[in-house]
Design a protein around this motif. Structure first.
Motif: not given
Length: 196
Positions: A88-95, A121-129
């Motif tokens: 939750p703290r990382v999330a609020s710092y991100f905001q 929470r994201f407009d798009y997501t990328i997966i790195v494989t």
């Protein structure tokens, strides 16, 4: 526009994040920010002591990451409680961080976007494989781990096949030059989506 970037251990998501950064995209690395907060937040220190006991704080006054890792590795409940302290703290710092960026889109890099069902929470997501044997080689080299240790860590994660189904884009990161080309093409595509 916010893009989530994820990938299993050894997939090279940090490399891919740096390639996007080189294109001028602002990158938020949740793991790095979590480490910083763990070092600097007195509140977090108090909560860690409440969860793990006094020995969680090392002689240097900082949380003992090895001690914590040893405690949570085979204890899903404890790991969940640790995440409840940090995430939750990382999330609020991100905001807060987000408002200071002025790039057309930003990337939020995190290992467990799909596992935690955060993709909304994201407009798009990328997966790195990357192929499993390649991941194992990379992590053994990076962390000085044995093949068995790395395989155990991979087994603890969702398989790529599950994450690919949920991601908007996939970057197979097997050959650096090819990966650079893919990132460049995806960057152009994402810019076109911002302007659409």
């Amino acid at each position: 526009m916010i893009v989530g970037l994820t990938g299993g251990i050894g997939s090279g998501k940090t490399t891919v994040a740096k390639l996007f950064q080189a294109q001028g995209v602002a990158i938020f690395v949740s793991d790095t920010e979590a480490k910083k907060l763990m070092k600097t937040s007195a509140e977090i220190h108090q909560e860690l002591i409440a969860l793990f006991g006094d020995e969680v704080i090392a002689e240097n006054g900082l949380p003992d990451r090895k001690f914590i890792a040893g405690k949570v590795f085979n204890d899903k409940d404890l790991l969940e409680q640790l995440n409840q302290i940090i995430h939750p703290r990382v999330a609020s710092y991100f905001q807060e961080w987000k408002t200071q960026q002025n790039t057309p889109y930003i990337i939020y890099e995190a290992a467990i976007i799909f596992e935690k069902n955060l993709q909304h929470r994201f407009d798009y997501t990328i997966i790195v494989t990357a192929p499993e044997e390649e991941k194992i080689k990379r992590v053994m080299k990076r962390d000085n781990s044995s093949e068995e240790e790395v395989k155990a860590r991979i087994k603890n994660q969702w398989p790529d096949s599950d994450k690919i189904k949920l991601a908007d884009f996939q970057i197979e990161n097997n050959d650096l030059e090819l990966t650079k080309t893919k990132v460049s093409a995806l960057h152009k595509h994402l810019l076109s989506l911002v302007n659409a």
